[in-house]
Design an enzyme around this catalytic site. Sequence first.
Site, PDB file in Angstrom:
ATOM      1  CB  CYS A 151      -0.965  -0.010   1.179  1.00 40.59           C
ATOM      2  SG  CYS A 151      -2.064  -1.439   1.172  1.00 40.59           S
ATOM      3  CG  HIS A 284      -1.779   5.163   4.632  1.00 40.85           C
ATOM      4  ND1 HIS A 284      -1.683   4.927   3.272  1.00 40.85           N
ATOM      5  CD2 HIS A 284      -1.950   3.945   5.214  1.00 40.85           C
ATOM      6  CE1 HIS A 284      -1.793   3.622   3.043  1.00 40.85           C
ATOM      7  NE2 HIS A 284      -1.960   3.014   4.206  1.00 40.85           N
ATOM      8  CD  GLU A 295      -1.213   9.160   8.278  1.00 38.63           C
ATOM      9  OE1 GLU A 295      -0.791   9.850   7.330  1.00 38.63           O
ATOM     10  OE2 GLU A 295      -2.146   8.333   8.144  1.00 38.63           O
ATOM     11  CE  LYS A 316      -5.658   4.784   1.895  1.00 41.56           C
ATOM     12  NZ  LYS A 316      -4.850   6.015   1.866  1.00 41.56           N
ATOM     13  CG  HIS A 321      -6.385   1.095   1.277  1.00 46.80           C
ATOM     14  ND1 HIS A 321      -5.459   1.428   0.307  1.00 46.80           N
ATOM     15  CD2 HIS A 321      -5.658   0.831   2.401  1.00 46.80           C
ATOM     16  CE1 HIS A 321      -4.255   1.368   0.817  1.00 46.80           C
ATOM     17  NE2 HIS A 321      -4.340   1.017   2.091  1.00 46.80           N
ATOM     18  CG  PHE A 380       0.161  -5.563   5.209  1.00 51.08           C
ATOM     19  CD1 PHE A 380      -0.477  -4.714   6.093  1.00 51.08           C
ATOM     20  CD2 PHE A 380      -0.593  -6.558   4.610  1.00 51.08           C
ATOM     21  CE1 PHE A 380      -1.827  -4.833   6.384  1.00 51.08           C
ATOM     22  CE2 PHE A 380      -1.948  -6.700   4.880  1.00 51.08           C
ATOM     23  CZ  PHE A 380      -2.565  -5.837   5.768  1.00 51.08           C
TER      24      PHE A 380
END
Length: 395
Positions: A151, A284, A295, A316, A321, A380
């Site tokens: 991502c 994000h 974050e 998002k 996403h 990830f």
Amino acid sequence: MLEEIMVTGIGTINPIGGNVQELWEGLLTGKSGVKRVKSFDVSGHQNKNGCEIDTLREPVLFETGRTMGRATRIFMLALEEAVCDAGLSAEELARERTGLSIGTTMGEIEPLEAALMNKGKGVNGGPHAIAENVADTLKLSGPVWTITNACAAGNVAIARAMEELLANRADIMIVGGVDAFSWAAFTGFSSLRAMTPDLCRPFDIHRQGLILGEGAGVLLLERQEHLLRRGHRPRARLMGYGLSCDAHHITQPDPAARSAISSIESALKMAQLDKASIGYVSAHGTGTPANDRMEAKALKAVFGETTPQLPVSSIKGHIGHTLGAASAIEAVVCVKALETGILPPTLNLREQDPECDINVIANEPLCKPVEYILSNAYAFGGINSSIVIGKTKEN
């Protein structure tokens, strides 16, 4: 001082817009791409919603001589808009030292899914297939990269393209991210219990997870010297990037946010900016508790006492996403924010999580001209990425 790298064209296709203007209007008016998944049977899943693109037209600028998968087709449509926006043609891209850097999570996943479902081989597949298809179609002579940092792949692809230009290995870089809506990704995130059953609510105390989407964001980057020779007006400047990996956990971010802090600070250092210069953060903001809190912690650590005045938002809630496409689409949005002086909101935010005590723009756009924007993306495996985009001197 680093040579300036210019953004000269932008393009996108996503669940709420078939081009940049449609996306921008959708963000400002609260349009949502969330609906029941149509691509495959979701009756056996707890989560049944996603953000899919309803229809895909065929590109008209590029003649492809091959059958391409959905991810490649999505990318080509966004690329078509970006190339036109940059005032270039397919023939010029082939003549110039043009390179390509594509970020993706799933790649061209159709053949794998077809094999798993005993439906035959289908199109050419794998992470590399998208870049191969695009490079062959456009007859590119510059460096070609496939970036698969999950991502964060869009931001990492942008960083890679910037390095190719700074090293004078290319004069133009096509860069972006793309992922198609896939059964494999949907099933995987469902097994992790990372998806919400209704709406994505970044930074909201009642958030339950992410919504998967699909799409592509593409930017045309050029060395300033090359752009001056051809006399085209830039849209923005790519100032710097920061990359780090904490390897804290395969799926969970480091709750202390140490490497996320490092990536932001590295991006600011490369951009030769202090923290006070940043006027907006494109977060994000996945809508998962651990990611949002990490974050927020990183932003507070970097920006300190100025954090309450620093606007932050995540798109998002609007488009889901989009995995490897996410930060590339967000970079496109950052260019529009710089040009218009309007900052997009975070959709579906009703009650902000007190552990995410940052200045989140909720539900309505904010009119605030800014000079520089920070855009974050995480993945990830503990991958952290940040880029800084700034206004042009002409603006």
